[in-house]
Design a protein around this motif. Structure first.
Motif, PDB file in Angstrom:
ATOM      1  N   ASP A 147      -1.361  -2.676   4.689  1.00 44.50           N
ATOM      2  CA  ASP A 147      -1.587  -3.547   2.997  1.00 44.50           C
ATOM      3  C   ASP A 147      -1.670  -5.185   3.200  1.00 44.50           C
ATOM      4  OD1 ASP A 147       1.352  -2.002   1.508  1.00 44.50           O
ATOM      5  OD2 ASP A 147       1.042  -4.259   3.171  1.00 44.50           O
ATOM      6  N   ALA A 148      -1.885  -5.601   2.461  1.00 40.81           N
ATOM      7  CA  ALA A 148      -2.783  -7.172   2.014  1.00 40.81           C
ATOM      8  C   ALA A 148      -0.749  -8.118   2.488  1.00 40.81           C
ATOM      9  CB  ALA A 148      -2.616  -7.614   0.975  1.00 40.81           C
ATOM     10  N   ASP A 149       0.029  -6.930   1.863  1.00 41.90           N
ATOM     11  CA  ASP A 149       1.506  -7.275   2.905  1.00 41.90           C
ATOM     12  C   ASP A 149       1.965  -6.994   4.131  1.00 41.90           C
ATOM     13  OD1 ASP A 149       2.622  -6.606  -0.237  1.00 41.90           O
ATOM     14  OD2 ASP A 149       2.088  -8.659   0.098  1.00 41.90           O
ATOM     15  N   GLY A 150       0.762  -6.661   4.876  1.00 39.47           N
ATOM     16  CA  GLY A 150       1.552  -6.430   6.046  1.00 39.47           C
ATOM     17  C   GLY A 150       2.223  -4.633   6.663  1.00 39.47           C
ATOM     18  N   ARG A 151       1.983  -4.185   5.478  1.00 43.39           N
ATOM     19  CA  ARG A 151       3.352  -3.016   4.969  1.00 43.39           C
ATOM     20  C   ARG A 151       2.124  -2.090   6.045  1.00 43.39           C
ATOM     21  NH1 ARG A 151       8.086  -2.802   3.222  1.00 43.39           N
ATOM     22  NH2 ARG A 151       6.642  -4.461   1.541  1.00 43.39           N
ATOM     23  N   ILE A 163       8.222   4.015  10.597  1.00 39.03           N
ATOM     24  CA  ILE A 163       7.164   2.834  10.833  1.00 39.03           C
ATOM     25  C   ILE A 163       6.522   3.131   8.823  1.00 39.03           C
ATOM     26  CG2 ILE A 163       5.448   1.611  11.786  1.00 39.03           C
ATOM     27  CD1 ILE A 163       5.721   3.412  14.255  1.00 39.03           C
ATOM     28  N   GLU A 164       6.462   3.757   8.512  1.00 43.50           N
ATOM     29  CA  GLU A 164       5.502   3.888   7.857  1.00 43.50           C
ATOM     30  C   GLU A 164       6.343   3.251   6.772  1.00 43.50           C
ATOM     31  OE1 GLU A 164       2.302   7.359   8.345  1.00 43.50           O
ATOM     32  OE2 GLU A 164       3.500   7.849   6.978  1.00 43.50           O
ATOM     33  N   GLY A 165       5.967   2.593   5.875  1.00 45.17           N
ATOM     34  CA  GLY A 165       6.476   1.640   4.533  1.00 45.17           C
ATOM     35  C   GLY A 165       7.325   0.415   5.349  1.00 45.17           C
ATOM     36  N   ALA A 166       7.692   0.526   6.524  1.00 42.75           N
ATOM     37  CA  ALA A 166       8.251  -0.947   6.670  1.00 42.75           C
ATOM     38  C   ALA A 166       6.942  -1.611   7.154  1.00 42.75           C
ATOM     39  CB  ALA A 166       8.462  -0.440   8.672  1.00 42.75           C
ATOM     40  N   ILE A 181       5.058  -4.980   9.930  1.00 45.24           N
ATOM     41  CA  ILE A 181       4.879  -5.861  10.716  1.00 45.24           C
ATOM     42  C   ILE A 181       6.467  -6.947  11.846  1.00 45.24           C
ATOM     43  CG2 ILE A 181       1.893  -4.623  11.012  1.00 45.24           C
ATOM     44  CD1 ILE A 181       2.238  -8.392  10.604  1.00 45.24           C
ATOM     45  N   TRP A 182       6.275  -6.871  10.019  1.00 37.01           N
ATOM     46  CA  TRP A 182       7.025  -8.115  10.996  1.00 37.01           C
ATOM     47  C   TRP A 182       8.455  -7.135  11.701  1.00 37.01           C
ATOM     48  CZ3 TRP A 182       3.726 -11.492  11.272  1.00 37.01           C
ATOM     49  CH2 TRP A 182       3.218 -11.036  10.054  1.00 37.01           C
ATOM     50  N   ASP A 183       8.828  -6.411  10.865  1.00 33.56           N
ATOM     51  CA  ASP A 183      10.110  -5.448  11.216  1.00 33.56           C
ATOM     52  C   ASP A 183      10.248  -5.175  12.764  1.00 33.56           C
ATOM     53  OD1 ASP A 183       9.951  -3.256   8.191  1.00 33.56           O
ATOM     54  OD2 ASP A 183      11.366  -6.074   8.996  1.00 33.56           O
ATOM     55  N   PHE A 184       8.748  -5.550  13.156  1.00 32.30           N
ATOM     56  CA  PHE A 184       8.884  -4.938  14.641  1.00 32.30           C
ATOM     57  C   PHE A 184       8.383  -6.177  16.333  1.00 32.30           C
ATOM     58  CE2 PHE A 184       9.441  -0.285  13.542  1.00 32.30           C
ATOM     59  CZ  PHE A 184       8.836  -0.933  12.278  1.00 32.30           C
ATOM     60  N   VAL A 185       7.981  -6.932  15.277  1.00 31.84           N
ATOM     61  CA  VAL A 185       7.078  -8.547  15.954  1.00 31.84           C
ATOM     62  C   VAL A 185       8.204  -9.036  17.101  1.00 31.84           C
ATOM     63  CG1 VAL A 185       6.336 -10.512  15.619  1.00 31.84           C
ATOM     64  CG2 VAL A 185       4.882  -8.216  14.875  1.00 31.84           C
ATOM     65  N   PRO A 209     -10.182  -5.489   9.117  1.00 34.03           N
ATOM     66  CA  PRO A 209     -10.604  -6.089   7.530  1.00 34.03           C
ATOM     67  C   PRO A 209     -11.586  -5.010   6.203  1.00 34.03           C
ATOM     68  CG  PRO A 209     -11.631  -8.362   7.831  1.00 34.03           C
ATOM     69  CD  PRO A 209     -11.612  -7.349   8.482  1.00 34.03           C
ATOM     70  N   SER A 210     -10.914  -4.565   5.624  1.00 36.96           N
ATOM     71  CA  SER A 210     -11.699  -3.827   4.751  1.00 36.96           C
ATOM     72  C   SER A 210     -11.257  -3.107   3.508  1.00 36.96           C
ATOM     73  CB  SER A 210     -12.077  -2.359   5.630  1.00 36.96           C
ATOM     74  OG  SER A 210     -12.579  -1.756   3.894  1.00 36.96           O
ATOM     75  N   HIS A 211     -11.311  -4.101   2.370  1.00 39.50           N
ATOM     76  CA  HIS A 211     -10.968  -3.626   0.829  1.00 39.50           C
ATOM     77  C   HIS A 211      -9.651  -3.901   0.516  1.00 39.50           C
ATOM     78  CE1 HIS A 211     -14.670  -2.105  -0.303  1.00 39.50           C
ATOM     79  NE2 HIS A 211     -14.878  -0.830   0.357  1.00 39.50           N
ATOM     80  N   GLY A 212      -9.017  -4.815   0.506  1.00 38.88           N
ATOM     81  CA  GLY A 212      -8.624  -5.692   1.148  1.00 38.88           C
ATOM     82  C   GLY A 212      -6.909  -4.606   1.833  1.00 38.88           C
ATOM     83  N   GLU A 213      -7.204  -3.760   2.845  1.00 45.44           N
ATOM     84  CA  GLU A 213      -6.327  -3.275   4.025  1.00 45.44           C
ATOM     85  C   GLU A 213      -6.708  -3.844   5.459  1.00 45.44           C
ATOM     86  OE1 GLU A 213      -7.247   0.747   2.780  1.00 45.44           O
ATOM     87  OE2 GLU A 213      -5.099   1.145   2.182  1.00 45.44           O
ATOM     88  N   ILE A 214      -5.799  -3.584   6.135  1.00 49.31           N
ATOM     89  CA  ILE A 214      -5.985  -3.751   7.854  1.00 49.31           C
ATOM     90  C   ILE A 214      -6.503  -2.522   8.007  1.00 49.31           C
ATOM     91  CG2 ILE A 214      -5.548  -5.208   9.894  1.00 49.31           C
ATOM     92  CD1 ILE A 214      -4.227  -7.111   8.310  1.00 49.31           C
ATOM     93  N   TYR A 215      -7.450  -2.280   9.232  1.00 48.00           N
ATOM     94  CA  TYR A 215      -7.942  -0.756  10.258  1.00 48.00           C
ATOM     95  C   TYR A 215      -7.081  -1.500  11.446  1.00 48.00           C
ATOM     96  CZ  TYR A 215      -9.154   1.156   6.044  1.00 48.00           C
ATOM     97  OH  TYR A 215      -9.377   1.522   4.747  1.00 48.00           O
ATOM     98  N   ALA A 216      -6.334  -0.596  12.216  1.00 50.47           N
ATOM     99  CA  ALA A 216      -6.187  -1.348  13.290  1.00 50.47           C
ATOM    100  C   ALA A 216      -5.641  -0.675  14.649  1.00 50.47           C
ATOM    101  CB  ALA A 216      -4.698  -2.442  13.432  1.00 50.47           C
ATOM    102  N   SER A 217      -6.021  -0.923  15.520  1.00 51.62           N
ATOM    103  CA  SER A 217      -5.839   0.093  17.040  1.00 51.62           C
ATOM    104  C   SER A 217      -5.200  -1.064  17.772  1.00 51.62           C
ATOM    105  CB  SER A 217      -6.743   1.087  17.766  1.00 51.62           C
ATOM    106  OG  SER A 217      -7.514   0.322  17.967  1.00 51.62           O
ATOM    107  N   ALA A 218      -4.783  -0.320  19.091  1.00 50.14           N
ATOM    108  CA  ALA A 218      -3.262  -1.199  19.446  1.00 50.14           C
ATOM    109  C   ALA A 218      -2.933  -0.416  21.032  1.00 50.14           C
ATOM    110  CB  ALA A 218      -2.321  -1.803  18.964  1.00 50.14           C
TER     111      ALA A 218
END
Length: 535
Positions: free
Chosen positions: A145-149, A168-171, A173-177, A221-230
């Motif tokens: 989401d917009a907060d990086g959650r 992971i869900e609810g945490a 990205i800053w908890d892991f970077v 990005p799409s509609h205020g969310e980020i769709y990512a793969s790594a």
């Protein structure tokens, strides 16, 4: 901040536009067009999330606008809802056949229309999410989401980093970077919410063991969310540790993995391979993977596969294979070629998963969409497609096409006296009898109730048609046994014939319906051909 969906309201009446805009502007961004040409221009330049479209407009009516939208690659996926003062089934059917998702007649209930729009947009958003989530080609998938959650992750997070999705869900990205990568990651996330896509961005993530892995990201990005793969690229940067990690993944992954030499002889497989195919490691070493071939795919399919591997070094697709037991199964397969430092081909690596249950589910969905739930024969939707194909066919071949409208005689008393379950049994039996008589190229469809349509393409003359229909009448008239009781029905058939391919399918159906009515009027259990001079 959540981005609002954009609606395009198309109506030639300013008052109608004002009413809809006032109703919806609190929840959506509103664009308006007072004619079809302007609507098409707006849709192409800045596609909205949904279009509310009037039918009756000068110059270019709503039906034509919808047709042009669905023909345009840019606009064809935009959901369309007709909102019109027209209120009849034929108009609604026409709109839905053109690709509209809904047809709302005026006057409308404001709360209902808002719910319909909300539901269509929710469905559209869900489809977009799933498409983005599963179409990316790397190992790890997530939605932020917009907060990086983390809103959602796939199970690969557990395989690569050791975290269960629930951890992971609810945490965020800053908890892991890694602390040293945080500023650069913040900048990338900001760019994403400015509408920029990223690919090849690399940072370090802390895994469950407390160590850091190098991840290569692709995101949009799409509609205020980020769709990512790594993808975990630790193995490219580390040495011994990354090799041990690769070995553990190879041994423990649920997917099947097969490694061959440059001549496609198997040199290694994992436990997942054996679990899926039934073959042990010893049975397949030195063999060619073609031992799994089912014979369903033809040689051209494999030629294209090898061409992709040689030219691109990669192939991904679905394939039907055969287990050791002889059972046919579907798998999603990815094959990559491996080259050494001298660019010499040394290995092929195949990774696959059993998707048989998914394919069966797709078949069930298709059956629900195109086949009658009671009888199992085609429904109105599939009939429409078959009729369009038949009309195109007779434009190429000098043959006849017959549309036959069949209605049972004496069916209602069966329902009334023996019950609806007996009536259902009769309908199923009638469908079977008709199916056994018609050709493979013909179609029998159930419209509903006791009404059937029989489509007979590629006829050489009317006698051929009448002969087939008489056999059907004779078969239907035979006694039907329901447990310890018997019953009997007959049928009246109306026939409309076309030999030019220029008559609209709906018109042929109406002509056949009218002819069927005449067959009933003239005594039932008869065949009546539509004749324009007598109707």
């Amino acid at each position: 901040m959540t981005t609002k969906f954009t609606l395009l309201i198309v109506d030639d009446m300013p008052l109608n536009i004002q009413v809809l805009a006032r109703l919806l502007s609190d929840d959506y961004l509103i664009k308006v067009a007072n004619n079809g040409f302007t609507a098409l221009e707006i849709a192409k330049q800045t596609p909205p999330d949904l279009i509310l479209l009037d039918v009756v407009m000068p110059e270019l009516d709503g039906y034509e606008v919808c047709k042009k939208l669905k023909e345009d690659p840019i606009c064809r996926d935009i959901p369309v809802i007709f909102i019109t003062g027209i209120n009849d089934e034929e108009s609604e059917s026409q709109g839905l056949q053109l690709g509209a998702l809904d047809f709302i007649s005026k006057p409308f209930n404001p709360d209902i229309i808002k719910l319909r729009i909300k539901n269509q947009l929710a469905l559209k958003q869900l489809q977009e999410k799933m498409s983005n989530f599963f179409s990316l080609g790397l190992d790890l998938f997530c939605i932020l989401d917009a907060d990086g959650r983390f809103q959602r992750v796939n199970t690969a997070w557990y395989k690569v980093l050791g975290y269960k999705p629930s951890e992971i869900e609810g945490a965020t990205i800053w908890d892991f970077v890694h602390p040293d990568d945080k500023n650069e990651t913040v900048a990338v996330v900001k760019n994403l919410f400015l509408g920029k896509e990223i690919t090849g961005f690399v940072n370090r993530y802390r895994n469950k063991a407390g160590n850091y892995c190098w991840l290569e990201w692709q995101a949009s990005p799409s509609h205020g969310e980020i769709y990512a793969s790594a993808r975990d690229i630790t193995e490219k940067l580390a040495t011994e540790n990354s090799m041990r990690l690769s070995k553990r993944v190879f041994e423990n992954t649920r997917e099947g993995i097969v490694i061959t030499d440059h001549k496609a002889n198997i040199i290694e497989v994992n436990e997942g391979f054996g679990r899926i195919t039934g073959y042990s490691r010893e049975e397949v070493l030195g063999q060619n993977p073609r031992i799994l071939q089912s014979g369903i795919q033809k040689s051209d399919y494999f030629k294209a596969m090898w061409a992709s591997l040689i030219t691109e070094g990669f192939w991904r697709g679905e394939i039907w294979n055969r287990k050791k037991s002889g059972e046919i199964y579907a798998e999603l397969l990815t094959i990559s070629s491996v080259r050494n430092d001298k660019n010499q081909l040394i290995n092929f690596v195949g990774i696959f998963s059993d998707i048989t249950s998914l394919k069966k589910y797709e078949e069930q969905l298709q059956k629900i969409a195109y086949y009658d739930a009671l009888t199992g024969i085609p429904n109105r939707v599939l009939l429409s497609d078959r009729m369009q194909q038949a009309l195109l066919q007779i434009k190429r071949e000098p043959t006849l096409m017959a549309v036959c409208y069949l209605d049972l005689d004496g069916f209602k008393p069966i329902n009334d006296t023996l019950g609806h379950s007996a009536g259902d049994f009769v309908l199923i039996e009638i469908a079977k009898r008709i199916s056994h008589i018609i050709r493979e190229s013909d179609t029998v469809a159930r419209l509903g109730g006791d009404e059937f349509i029989i489509l007979l393409p590629r006829l050489h003359d009317l006698h051929e048609c009448e002969k087939t229909l008489q056999r059907i009448l004779n078969s239907i008239a035979e006694t039907i046994r329901i447990q310890d009781q018997t019953c009997q029905v007959t049928a009246s058939i109306g026939v409309a014939v076309d030999q030019s391919g220029t008559v609209e399918a709906d018109l042929l159906l109406r002509q056949a319906d009218q002819a069927m009515y005449n067959a009933k009027q003239s005594g039932k259990n008869k065949i009546h051909f539509f004749n324009a001079t007598h109707h």
